[in-house]
Scaffold this motif. Structure first.
Motif, PDB file in Angstrom:
ATOM      1  N   GLY A 115       0.814  -1.223   0.000  1.00  0.00           N
ATOM      2  CA  GLY A 115       0.000   0.000   0.000  1.00  0.00           C
ATOM      3  C   GLY A 115       0.834   1.253   0.000  1.00  0.00           C
ATOM      4  N   GLU A 116       1.983   1.209   0.681  1.00  0.00           N
ATOM      5  CA  GLU A 116       2.879   2.365   0.690  1.00  0.00           C
ATOM      6  C   GLU A 116       3.460   2.607  -0.709  1.00  0.00           C
ATOM      7  OE1 GLU A 116       3.545   4.457   3.063  1.00  0.00           O
ATOM      8  OE2 GLU A 116       3.020   3.465   4.964  1.00  0.00           O
ATOM      9  N   ILE A 117       3.802   1.519  -1.406  1.00  0.00           N
ATOM     10  CA  ILE A 117       4.329   1.656  -2.763  1.00  0.00           C
ATOM     11  C   ILE A 117       3.264   2.259  -3.677  1.00  0.00           C
ATOM     12  CG2 ILE A 117       5.336   0.423  -4.726  1.00  0.00           C
ATOM     13  CD1 ILE A 117       6.232  -1.751  -2.708  1.00  0.00           C
ATOM     14  N   VAL A 118       2.034   1.780  -3.544  1.00  0.00           N
ATOM     15  CA  VAL A 118       0.936   2.321  -4.341  1.00  0.00           C
ATOM     16  C   VAL A 118       0.741   3.805  -4.033  1.00  0.00           C
ATOM     17  CG1 VAL A 118      -1.556   2.238  -4.728  1.00  0.00           C
ATOM     18  CG2 VAL A 118      -0.249   0.108  -4.580  1.00  0.00           C
ATOM     19  N   GLY A 119       0.840   4.156  -2.753  1.00  0.00           N
ATOM     20  CA  GLY A 119       0.686   5.552  -2.363  1.00  0.00           C
ATOM     21  C   GLY A 119       1.751   6.437  -2.989  1.00  0.00           C
ATOM     22  N   VAL A 120       2.983   5.963  -3.028  1.00  0.00           N
ATOM     23  CA  VAL A 120       4.052   6.734  -3.671  1.00  0.00           C
ATOM     24  C   VAL A 120       3.777   6.860  -5.161  1.00  0.00           C
ATOM     25  CG1 VAL A 120       6.504   6.774  -4.253  1.00  0.00           C
ATOM     26  CG2 VAL A 120       5.794   6.101  -1.956  1.00  0.00           C
ATOM     27  N   ALA A 121       3.347   5.765  -5.792  1.00  0.00           N
ATOM     28  CA  ALA A 121       3.044   5.801  -7.223  1.00  0.00           C
ATOM     29  C   ALA A 121       1.956   6.819  -7.529  1.00  0.00           C
ATOM     30  CB  ALA A 121       2.621   4.405  -7.697  1.00  0.00           C
ATOM     31  N   GLN A 122       0.950   6.886  -6.686  1.00  0.00           N
ATOM     32  CA  GLN A 122      -0.126   7.859  -6.885  1.00  0.00           C
ATOM     33  C   GLN A 122       0.391   9.281  -6.715  1.00  0.00           C
ATOM     34  OE1 GLN A 122      -2.994   6.401  -4.041  1.00  0.00           O
ATOM     35  NE2 GLN A 122      -3.949   5.014  -5.526  1.00  0.00           N
ATOM     36  N   ALA A 123       1.320   9.466  -5.780  1.00  0.00           N
ATOM     37  CA  ALA A 123       1.892  10.795  -5.572  1.00  0.00           C
ATOM     38  C   ALA A 123       2.735  11.226  -6.772  1.00  0.00           C
ATOM     39  CB  ALA A 123       2.746  10.804  -4.304  1.00  0.00           C
ATOM     40  N   VAL A 124       3.384  10.275  -7.415  1.00  0.00           N
ATOM     41  CA  VAL A 124       4.181  10.593  -8.605  1.00  0.00           C
ATOM     42  C   VAL A 124       3.264  10.913  -9.782  1.00  0.00           C
ATOM     43  CG1 VAL A 124       5.883   9.731 -10.271  1.00  0.00           C
ATOM     44  CG2 VAL A 124       6.092   9.135  -7.844  1.00  0.00           C
ATOM     45  N   GLY A 125       2.228  10.108  -9.959  1.00  0.00           N
ATOM     46  CA  GLY A 125       1.273  10.322 -11.038  1.00  0.00           C
ATOM     47  C   GLY A 125       1.944  10.398 -12.391  1.00  0.00           C
ATOM     48  N   ASP A 126       1.612  11.442 -13.154  1.00  0.00           N
ATOM     49  CA  ASP A 126       2.206  11.651 -14.471  1.00  0.00           C
ATOM     50  C   ASP A 126       3.481  12.478 -14.391  1.00  0.00           C
ATOM     51  OD1 ASP A 126       0.284  10.296 -16.078  1.00  0.00           O
ATOM     52  OD2 ASP A 126      -1.108  11.966 -15.781  1.00  0.00           O
ATOM     53  N   GLY A 127       3.975  12.661 -13.193  1.00  0.00           N
ATOM     54  CA  GLY A 127       5.122  13.550 -12.993  1.00  0.00           C
ATOM     55  C   GLY A 127       6.418  13.027 -13.581  1.00  0.00           C
ATOM     56  N   VAL A 185      11.253  10.554  -1.393  1.00  0.00           N
ATOM     57  CA  VAL A 185      11.898  11.228  -0.263  1.00  0.00           C
ATOM     58  C   VAL A 185      10.868  11.592   0.800  1.00  0.00           C
ATOM     59  CG1 VAL A 185      13.072  13.348   0.452  1.00  0.00           C
ATOM     60  CG2 VAL A 185      13.923  12.055  -1.505  1.00  0.00           C
ATOM     61  N   ALA A 186       9.696  12.041   0.362  1.00  0.00           N
ATOM     62  CA  ALA A 186       8.632  12.370   1.321  1.00  0.00           C
ATOM     63  C   ALA A 186       8.236  11.131   2.129  1.00  0.00           C
ATOM     64  CB  ALA A 186       7.419  12.930   0.585  1.00  0.00           C
ATOM     65  N   ALA A 187       8.153   9.985   1.453  1.00  0.00           N
ATOM     66  CA  ALA A 187       7.841   8.742   2.170  1.00  0.00           C
ATOM     67  C   ALA A 187       8.956   8.389   3.148  1.00  0.00           C
ATOM     68  CB  ALA A 187       7.642   7.600   1.167  1.00  0.00           C
ATOM     69  N   GLY A 188      10.207   8.568   2.721  1.00  0.00           N
ATOM     70  CA  GLY A 188      11.329   8.316   3.603  1.00  0.00           C
ATOM     71  C   GLY A 188      11.327   9.224   4.813  1.00  0.00           C
ATOM     72  N   ASP A 189      11.035  10.502   4.588  1.00  0.00           N
ATOM     73  CA  ASP A 189      10.972  11.458   5.699  1.00  0.00           C
ATOM     74  C   ASP A 189       9.872  11.076   6.684  1.00  0.00           C
ATOM     75  OD1 ASP A 189      13.042  12.911   4.597  1.00  0.00           O
ATOM     76  OD2 ASP A 189      11.756  14.471   3.729  1.00  0.00           O
ATOM     77  N   ARG A 190       8.759  10.605   6.149  1.00  0.00           N
ATOM     78  CA  ARG A 190       7.645  10.195   7.011  1.00  0.00           C
ATOM     79  C   ARG A 190       8.049   9.012   7.898  1.00  0.00           C
ATOM     80  NH1 ARG A 190       4.298   9.973   3.229  1.00  0.00           N
ATOM     81  NH2 ARG A 190       4.295   7.735   2.769  1.00  0.00           N
ATOM     82  N   PHE A 191       8.688   8.018   7.298  1.00  0.00           N
ATOM     83  CA  PHE A 191       9.150   6.871   8.090  1.00  0.00           C
ATOM     84  C   PHE A 191      10.207   7.284   9.108  1.00  0.00           C
ATOM     85  CE2 PHE A 191       7.643   4.086   4.482  1.00  0.00           C
ATOM     86  CZ  PHE A 191       6.738   3.353   5.238  1.00  0.00           C
ATOM     87  N   PHE A 223      13.314   2.878  10.512  1.00  0.00           N
ATOM     88  CA  PHE A 223      14.515   3.471   9.921  1.00  0.00           C
ATOM     89  C   PHE A 223      14.927   2.710   8.663  1.00  0.00           C
ATOM     90  CE2 PHE A 223      15.662   5.505  14.149  1.00  0.00           C
ATOM     91  CZ  PHE A 223      15.631   6.813  13.665  1.00  0.00           C
ATOM     92  N   LEU A 224      14.768   1.385   8.682  1.00  0.00           N
ATOM     93  CA  LEU A 224      15.087   0.592   7.496  1.00  0.00           C
ATOM     94  C   LEU A 224      14.168   0.954   6.334  1.00  0.00           C
ATOM     95  CD1 LEU A 224      15.833  -2.931   8.998  1.00  0.00           C
ATOM     96  CD2 LEU A 224      17.413  -1.532   7.654  1.00  0.00           C
ATOM     97  N   LYS A 225      12.901   1.128   6.613  1.00  0.00           N
ATOM     98  CA  LYS A 225      11.960   1.520   5.561  1.00  0.00           C
ATOM     99  C   LYS A 225      12.325   2.897   5.005  1.00  0.00           C
ATOM    100  CE  LYS A 225       8.176  -1.098   7.747  1.00  0.00           C
ATOM    101  NZ  LYS A 225       7.942  -2.164   6.771  1.00  0.00           N
ATOM    102  N   ALA A 226      12.724   3.804   5.892  1.00  0.00           N
ATOM    103  CA  ALA A 226      13.142   5.133   5.443  1.00  0.00           C
ATOM    104  C   ALA A 226      14.350   5.024   4.516  1.00  0.00           C
ATOM    105  CB  ALA A 226      13.473   6.013   6.653  1.00  0.00           C
ATOM    106  N   SER A 227      15.310   4.203   4.913  1.00  0.00           N
ATOM    107  CA  SER A 227      16.512   4.024   4.103  1.00  0.00           C
ATOM    108  C   SER A 227      16.166   3.488   2.718  1.00  0.00           C
ATOM    109  CB  SER A 227      17.474   3.060   4.813  1.00  0.00           C
ATOM    110  OG  SER A 227      18.673   2.920   4.096  1.00  0.00           O
ATOM    111  N   GLU A 228      15.230   2.550   2.671  1.00  0.00           N
ATOM    112  CA  GLU A 228      14.796   2.003   1.382  1.00  0.00           C
ATOM    113  C   GLU A 228      14.186   3.084   0.499  1.00  0.00           C
ATOM    114  OE1 GLU A 228      11.376  -0.950  -0.479  1.00  0.00           O
ATOM    115  OE2 GLU A 228      11.593  -0.779   1.701  1.00  0.00           O
TER     116      GLU A 228
END
Length: 409
Positions: free
Chosen positions: A29-41, A51-57, A77-82
Motif C-alpha cells: 500500500g505504501e508503494i501504491v501511495g508513492v506511485a499515486q503521488a508521482v502520477g504523471d510527474g 523522499v517524502a515517504a522516507g521522511d515520514r518513516f 529506519f530501514l523503511k526510510a533508508s529504502e
C-alpha cells in the motif's frame, strides 16, 4: 500485473520495492501511495514522492524511539533508508545532482540508525583498500550473534546500494544462520557518489581486501566464506572467486561471463552488424558507432543505463571509451581459475542472464545452474517478483555445500 507507476521508466525502479516486502521493506500500500503521488510527474516528482515517504518513516522512527520501542524504530529506519535509496535511481548519473548526494546521505544515516538499534548492534566498519577504505557492515546471524558461523560476502551491481542488498539477500541469509558482510566497492555507493571512484574489472583485488578483514573477525569460520553477487555482481562475484582461493563458494545471480558480449549481441540484432564489425566494441567503425549512439539516445532506458549511469560508473566520457571499457569485464581465460563450488542463476526473461548457460559450460569447478521461470513469478531480472524463491534455492544450495545446520523455528 499492470504498471504501478504510470511511466514504464519509473515503474522499473518503483516496482523493485515489491521484492523487499517479505524482508521488512515498505508494504504494498505504501508503494501504491508513492506511485499515486508521482502520477504523471517527471523524475523530480518521483524523487520527491519517495523522499517524502522516507521522511515520514524517519519521523515515525524518531517518535517511536522516544517511547523506548527500539525494535519498531529499527524497522521504520530501514523503511526510510529504502525509500531514500529508491528515490535517487532516475537521477543517478553524471553530472552529479545534489539531490542524489542528499538522498544517499539520508539513506546511509537511516541505515546506520537501524543497524545501531539491532538486537546485536551493528556498527559500520572501514576496510583498508589501496589509498583509502571501503565502507562495510558485518551483520551477525540472527540466532548466532556470538557464534562462529559461515560468512556470506555480498557484492552489488551497477546502481545498487548496501540498503538494497540488505533487503534482497542479507535478511534471508542472517535468518538461515549465516553472518553477512556488505560493502561498497569502486563504482558503488559511497566510493562513487562521495568520492567519484569508478568501477574496475579486477574485482578479485577488491574482494581480497574485504576477505583480509573478514578473516580477522572472531565470529567468521574462515574455511566457509562464500561470495554472492546480484545483477552486475553476477560478473563481479565469479571474477573475485577466480582470484582468491579463500572463497569457498560462489553465487552469481545471474551468471554473467562478459559485459561486452551482451552489448555486442544487441548491436548485431538491432543494427544488423556482422560479428566481425563488433569483435572489439572499442574499435568499431565510426559510422556504426554513430548508429548505435542514435539508437541509445532515442531510448529513455538505454540512455539512462549507458549515457547517464554507465559513463559515470565506468569512468568514461564518451560512447567509444565506454564500450572499450566493457571489453575489460570478461571471465574469458579465467574460468578454470574458479575452484570452489559455484552456482549460476538464469531467469527466463532477464537479458543479463542470456549467457549464463554458456558460462556454466565453461566452468571446470563443481557447478550448478538454477533456472527461474515466469510462471513462478521469478522470470525477471534478479527474480525480484519472487525473491523468496531465489533466496530459498540459493541458501539451500549453500547449506548443502557448507554442510550448514541452523536453528529452525
Amino acid at each position: 500485473m499492470g504498471l504501478l507507476f504510470k511511466r514504464d521508466f519509473h515503474d522499473e525502479f518503483g516496482a523493485w520495492a515489491l521484492g523487499f516486502i517479505p524482508y521488512g521493506g515498505i508494504d504494498f500500500g505504501e508503494i501504491v501511495g508513492v506511485a499515486q503521488a508521482v502520477g504523471d510527474g517527471d523524475d523530480s516528482a518521483f524523487y520527491e514522492a519517495w523522499v517524502a515517504a522516507g521522511d515520514r518513516f524517519k519521523t515515525e522512527a524518531t517518535d517511536t524511539l522516544t517511547k523506548g520501542r527500539q525494535a519498531v524504530a529499527r524497522d521504520l529506519f530501514l523503511k526510510a533508508s529504502e525509500c531514500y535509496a529508491t528515490a535517487k535511481h532516475p537521477i543517478f548519473g553524471f553530472p552529479v545532482d545534489p539531490r542524489l548526494v542528499e538522498a544517499f546521505r539520508k539513506q546511509t544515516a537511516a541505515f546506520d540508525q537501524a543497524m545501531a538499534l539491532s538486537k546485536t548492534p551493528v556498527t559500520p566498519i572501514r576496510i583498508p583498500f589501496e589509498k583509502g577504505s571501503l565502507p562495510a557492515y558485518f551483520i551477525p546471524a540472527v540466532d548466532y550473534p556470538d557464534s562462529v558461523r559461515p560468512l556470506l560476502i555480498l557484492t552489488n551491481g551497477y546502481d545498487g546500494t548496501i540498503t538494497d542488498m540488505y533487503f534482497a539477500s542479507a535478511v534471508a541469509a542472517i535468518h538461515r544462520g549465516y553472518h553477512c558482510l556488505l560493502f561498497d566497492g569502486p563504482g558503488q555507493g559511497e566510493l562513487l557518489i562521495e568520492q567519484g571512484i569508478p568501477l574496475r574489472p579486477d574485482w578479485e583485488t577488491v574482494v581480497s581486501a574485504v576477505i583480509d578483514v573478514a578473516v580477522t573477525l572472531p565470529l567468521v569460520d574462515v574455511a566457509r566464506i562464500a561470495i554472492s553477487g546480484w545483477s552486475l555482481g553476477g560478473y563481479l562475484a565469479p571474477r573475485a572467486a577466480s582470484g582468491d582461493e579463500r572463497i569457498a563458494a560462489c553465487i552469481a545471480d545471474p551468471g554473467v561471463p562478459s559485459l561486452a558480449d551482451g552489448f555486442r549481441q544487441m548491436v548485431i540484432n538491432l543494427m544488423g552488424a556482422s560479428p566481425e564489425a563488433v569483435a572489439n566494441l572499442g574499435t568499431m567503425d565510426q559510422h556504426l558507432l554513430d548508429q548505435v549512439w542514435d539508437f541509445i539516445t532515442n531510448n529513455r532506458k538505454l540512455s539512462w543505463s549507458i549515457v547517464q549511469r554507465g559513463f559515470w560508473v565506468n569512468g568514461t566520457k564518451d560512447l567509444r571509451a565506454y564500450l572499450a571499457s566493457l571489453e575489460l569485464y570478461t571471465m574469458t581465460g579465467r574460468e578454470s581459475l574458479i575452484r570452489c563450488p559455484t552456482l549460476l542463476t538464469m531467469a527466463q526473461h532477464d537479458s543479463l542472464s542470456s549467457a549464463a548457460n554458456v558460462f556454466y559450460d565453461s566452468l571446470t569447478c563443481p557447478k550448478t545452474l538454477l533456472r527461474f521461470s515466469a510462471d513462478r513469478g521469478a522470470g525477471d531480472h534478479c527474480e525480484m517478483k519472487n525473491r523468496t524463491l531465489l533466496n530459498r534455492c540459493v541458501l539451500d544450495w549453500l547449506d548443502d555445500v557448507f554442510g550448514t545446520t541452523a536453528i529452525t523455528h
